[in-house]
Design a protein around this motif. Structure first.
Motif, mmCIF file in Angstrom:
data_model
loop_
_atom_site.group_PDB
_atom_site.id
_atom_site.type_symbol
_atom_site.label_atom_id
_atom_site.label_comp_id
_atom_site.label_asym_id
_atom_site.label_seq_id
_atom_site.Cartn_x
_atom_site.Cartn_y
_atom_site.Cartn_z
ATOM 1 N N VAL A 492 0.843 -1.204 0.000
ATOM 2 C CA VAL A 492 0.000 0.000 0.000
ATOM 3 C C VAL A 492 0.875 1.250 0.000
ATOM 4 O O VAL A 492 0.654 2.188 -0.772
ATOM 5 C CB VAL A 492 -0.949 0.001 1.214
ATOM 6 C CG1 VAL A 492 -1.696 1.334 1.308
ATOM 7 C CG2 VAL A 492 -1.940 -1.151 1.113
ATOM 8 N N LYS A 493 1.892 1.247 0.851
ATOM 9 C CA LYS A 493 2.798 2.399 0.897
ATOM 10 C C LYS A 493 3.546 2.579 -0.421
ATOM 11 O O LYS A 493 3.699 3.697 -0.922
ATOM 12 C CB LYS A 493 3.794 2.224 2.047
ATOM 13 C CG LYS A 493 4.744 3.407 2.195
ATOM 14 C CD LYS A 493 5.749 3.177 3.314
ATOM 15 C CE LYS A 493 6.720 4.358 3.415
ATOM 16 N NZ LYS A 493 7.774 4.125 4.438
ATOM 17 N N GLU A 594 -7.828 -6.933 -0.667
ATOM 18 C CA GLU A 594 -7.451 -6.018 0.409
ATOM 19 C C GLU A 594 -6.622 -4.848 -0.123
ATOM 20 O O GLU A 594 -6.789 -3.706 0.312
ATOM 21 C CB GLU A 594 -6.659 -6.781 1.478
ATOM 22 C CG GLU A 594 -6.250 -5.942 2.681
ATOM 23 C CD GLU A 594 -7.423 -5.466 3.517
ATOM 24 O OE1 GLU A 594 -7.207 -4.556 4.359
ATOM 25 O OE2 GLU A 594 -8.554 -5.989 3.347
ATOM 26 N N LEU A 595 -5.750 -5.147 -1.078
ATOM 27 C CA LEU A 595 -4.932 -4.091 -1.682
ATOM 28 C C LEU A 595 -5.815 -3.069 -2.400
ATOM 29 O O LEU A 595 -5.610 -1.849 -2.271
ATOM 30 C CB LEU A 595 -3.930 -4.714 -2.658
ATOM 31 C CG LEU A 595 -2.834 -3.801 -3.197
ATOM 32 C CD1 LEU A 595 -1.924 -3.308 -2.084
ATOM 33 C CD2 LEU A 595 -2.015 -4.538 -4.264
ATOM 34 N N TRP A 600 -7.380 2.414 -2.838
ATOM 35 C CA TRP A 600 -8.416 3.388 -3.192
ATOM 36 C C TRP A 600 -8.805 4.252 -1.988
ATOM 37 O O TRP A 600 -9.173 5.420 -2.153
ATOM 38 C CB TRP A 600 -9.641 2.693 -3.776
ATOM 39 C CG TRP A 600 -9.425 2.211 -5.177
ATOM 40 C CD1 TRP A 600 -9.449 0.931 -5.617
ATOM 41 C CD2 TRP A 600 -9.137 3.021 -6.326
ATOM 42 N NE1 TRP A 600 -9.197 0.867 -6.973
ATOM 43 C CE2 TRP A 600 -9.010 2.138 -7.432
ATOM 44 C CE3 TRP A 600 -8.979 4.382 -6.537
ATOM 45 C CZ2 TRP A 600 -8.725 2.590 -8.717
ATOM 46 C CZ3 TRP A 600 -8.687 4.836 -7.826
ATOM 47 C CH2 TRP A 600 -8.575 3.949 -8.890
ATOM 48 N N ALA A 601 -8.705 3.712 -0.795
ATOM 49 C CA ALA A 601 -8.997 4.515 0.396
ATOM 50 C C ALA A 601 -8.026 5.684 0.527
ATOM 51 O O ALA A 601 -8.380 6.741 1.061
ATOM 52 C CB ALA A 601 -8.930 3.642 1.645
ATOM 53 N N GLU A 608 -11.025 13.246 -5.376
ATOM 54 C CA GLU A 608 -12.211 14.090 -5.256
ATOM 55 C C GLU A 608 -11.850 15.565 -5.124
ATOM 56 O O GLU A 608 -12.583 16.443 -5.595
ATOM 57 C CB GLU A 608 -13.040 13.645 -4.042
ATOM 58 C CG GLU A 608 -13.713 12.286 -4.228
ATOM 59 C CD GLU A 608 -14.375 11.793 -2.960
ATOM 60 O OE1 GLU A 608 -14.355 12.542 -1.950
ATOM 61 O OE2 GLU A 608 -14.902 10.658 -2.957
ATOM 62 N N ALA A 609 -10.703 15.822 -4.503
ATOM 63 C CA ALA A 609 -10.275 17.214 -4.316
ATOM 64 C C ALA A 609 -9.516 17.766 -5.522
ATOM 65 O O ALA A 609 -9.272 18.971 -5.597
ATOM 66 C CB ALA A 609 -9.386 17.309 -3.074
ATOM 67 N N LEU A 610 -9.158 16.870 -6.459
ATOM 68 C CA LEU A 610 -8.348 17.289 -7.600
ATOM 69 C C LEU A 610 -9.225 17.884 -8.691
ATOM 70 O O LEU A 610 -10.237 17.312 -9.084
ATOM 71 C CB LEU A 610 -7.584 16.085 -8.164
ATOM 72 C CG LEU A 610 -6.651 16.348 -9.342
ATOM 73 C CD1 LEU A 610 -5.423 17.124 -8.891
ATOM 74 C CD2 LEU A 610 -6.222 15.019 -9.974
ATOM 75 N N SER A 611 -8.830 19.018 -9.193
ATOM 76 C CA SER A 611 -9.553 19.647 -10.291
ATOM 77 C C SER A 611 -8.854 19.340 -11.602
ATOM 78 O O SER A 611 -7.664 19.626 -11.763
ATOM 79 C CB SER A 611 -9.615 21.163 -10.091
ATOM 80 O OG SER A 611 -10.186 21.791 -11.222
#
Length: 612
Positions: A492-493, A594-595, A600-601, A608-611
């Motif tokens: 994940v990292k 699980e990955l 995605w988390a 969502e914050a990216l324009s």
């Protein structure tokens, strides 16, 4: 570029780059100085071009609305070692979602074309619409600034990539070239066309030593637009080497990051070819369509065995001390050097060799050079053919096309030639489309429509989130094999933090071998930017810009119709685990599920914050 500030993070608009927009339909050209919107624009490459692509709604790669963007990075043509890269961007003919929408894509290569383009005074070309007739484009340095001219290209049609370059070289002094081969000319049936870039070695020796921007079919997009070649003509403009950049360059060669890529004579592993030895230790060298058999067959293409019958010369790109190329020559009867055969890098050698059941170095070399001459991405070409061979092995009663099987050199050669000529869309359009046509998709080794490089996907779940090819835009290929990381936290990292930063090299103009372990957010890059341009940019700011650019790539994939289910490995990987690979089996359904959740988390809130 123009720098009216030393702080491009705070005032990016005070940095301007020179852009030329060419309407191929009318022939009109527009030159302008464009203020940068953010640090991604300043750094250049795909960090800039993806912002342009985000402004376009493109439903088909072969449409007038799809631009072809050719640009450089901030350090292209600089004194920094490996600063030679050129970037070709657009919506890809070959990479696309199951909804049928093309994906944003870039491809990059070295050679000297990028530096020459930068030295003309131009930082970016945007090609709009299509030319009615074949043209080539000449970009010249003049006292009034860069000049761009379209010229008829009929005389170049049908020539190989090398022959096109040499024909243009005879006409244009002090120039370098970017061309397509016959595959790009046959764009309707070949979606994997590459762009060949000329090298100093090639022009001086006359030997076929192009470099390639291969991934994603940018050569096919170039062919669709009827652009056969680009010529960049200017004097060389290297600055005197400063003590700071000299120190960086010495560190690039001797500091450890490129050690395994150095020639064997200097204590290195002998270029990317050394991956054969590394991966074979675990029986993880792809064989017969990514199904290692736990035997020693791949060792036939290990360097120590090949050099018994062929002469191998390590060579470097222009002004690079890493010297990672391995050019392979035949040996004459008297032991002297014979004909130049091919450049052996790990990807083409495996995917047009062992992974096709070809274990003879001479045969592999001929296949590599054929693909290069036709101007096809060796990765997409090799993987698509290996899928076909696997299908034929499973269906001996009703094989496809010429009935080729693993190891059948003559029939495989025939497939390469006919695909390059545009006669085999089954091959030329890639493994995703071929497997959809057969209805057997589980053993088609692509992710999101783009064929996988020569690392077993069992060892690299990070492929799923790569935005421009598994080993070029997500550096997780060594996380298991070199670093021994088999736990979910490390993966994940790696995917969400450390390993995505390799895409930064495709913004700034440097080869990944500059510092492949750490990405561009390092003090070495900071020192180069200060010395070359008097820019004050912190490593954290560079890393933040790289992350935004990567996330923009993910956002564009989702906008083009990819579902989360498409961010996945080929099904055969977990449906039929390969017990011959002597590594922890992390690519289980449970691990991959699980990955997916955890990766995605991390990414979703930022997306969502990216324009766009």
């Amino acid at each position: 570029m123009k720098f009216l500030t030393t702080d491009p993070v705070a005032v990016p608009s005070a940095v301007q780059y020179k852009r030329c927009t060419i309407d191929l339909q009318s022939g009109a050209t527009t030159l302008e100085d464009v203020p940068c919107r953010n640090l991604e624009d300043v750094l250049g490459g795909f960090g800039r071009s993806y912002q342009v692509l985000a402004e376009r709604q493109v439903d088909n790669a072969y449409c007038a609305e799809n631009p072809l963007i050719v640009n450089t990075g901030l350090l292209t043509g600089s004194s920094a070692m490996t600063g030679m890269r050129t970037y070709f961007s657009g919506y890809s003919p070959i990479k696309g979602s199951k909804k049928g929408l093309p994906s944003a894509m870039w491809s990059t290569g070295s050679g000297k074309f990028g530096a020459k383009l930068k030295w003309t005074g131009l930082d970016e070309l945007i090609f709009e619409n299509c030319s009615e007739k074949p043209v080539y484009v000449v970009i010249r340095e003049t006292v009034e600034g860069p000049q761009v001219e379209l010229k008829p290209a009929d005389q170049l049609l049908g020539l190989s990539t090398h022959d096109k370059i040499m024909a243009l070289h005879a006409e244009y002094a002090d120039a370098h070239f970017a061309v397509i081969g016959q595959a790009g000319e046959n764009w309707q049936n070949v979606y994997m066309g590459a762009v060949a870039l000329s090298t100093e070695n090639q022009l001086k020796s006359g030997e076929d030593k192009c470099r390639f921007a291969g991934r994603g079919g940018m050569g096919s997009l170039m062919g669709y637009k009827n652009i056969i070649a680009l010529v960049a003509q200017s004097a060389d403009k290297l600055k005197p080497l400063s003590p700071e950049v000299k120190k960086v360059n010495i560190n690039v060669v001797k500091g450890g990051g490129s050690t395994r890529l150095q020639p064997i004579s200097r204590g290195g592993g002998g270029g990317t070819w050394a991956a054969y030895d590394v991966m074979q230790a675990f029986h993880a060298v792809p064989l017969n369509n990514f199904r290692p058999q736990g035997n020693d067959l791949p060792e036939k293409l290990c360097r120590e065995n090949v050099e018994q019958d062929y002469e191998i010369k390590s060579e470097a790109c222009y002004r690079c001390g890493i010297t990672c190329h391995n050019n392979v020559y035949a040996k004459n009867a008297d032991g002297s050097r014979g004909e130049f055969l091919a450049k052996f890098d790990y990807e083409p050698l495996n995917l047009l060799g062992s992974n096709l059941g070809i274990h003879d170095a001479g045969q592999a070399a001929r296949l590599i050079q054929l693909g290069d001459n036709y101007g096809m991405d060796s990765i997409s070409l090799g993987v698509t053919i290996s899928y076909l061979l696997s299908y034929n092995e499973r269906h001996p009663e009703k094989p496809l096309l010429n009935g080729a099987s693993f190891g059948d050199y003559e029939k495989i050669r025939d497939l390469v030639i006919r695909a390059g000529e545009g006669e085999l869309p089954e091959i030329g359009r890639g493994s995703m489309r071929l497997s959809q046509a057969t209805g057997e998709t589980s053993y088609a080794y692509h992710v999101k429509g783009l064929e996988l490089p020569a690392y077993q996907p069992e060892t690299n779940p990070g492929y799923a989130w790569a935005i421009a090819g598994g080993h070029m835009s997500m550096a997780t290929y060594g996380l298991l094999t070199r670093e021994g990381k088999a736990d979910i936290d490390s993966w994940v990292k790696g995917i969400t933090q450390d390993k995505l930063h390799m895409v930064g090299f495709d913004m700034i103009g440097l080869c990944k071998f500059f510092d492949i372990a750490n990405g561009i957010g390092t003090q070495m890059v900071v020192d180069c930017l200060k010395s070359e341009f008097n820019l004050e940019i912190a490593t954290d700011d560079i890393r933040a810009a790289v992350r935004r650019a990567f996330l923009r790539g993910l956002a564009l994939e989702l906008r083009q119709g990819y579902s989360k289910e498409e961010f996945a490995l080929p099904a055969e990987v977990y449906e039929q685990p390969n017990g011959h690979i002597q590594l922890p089996q992390i690519a289980t359904p449970e691990f991959l599920d699980e990955l997916q959740k955890r990766v995605w988390a991390v990414f979703e809130p930022e997306l969502e914050a990216l324009s766009l």
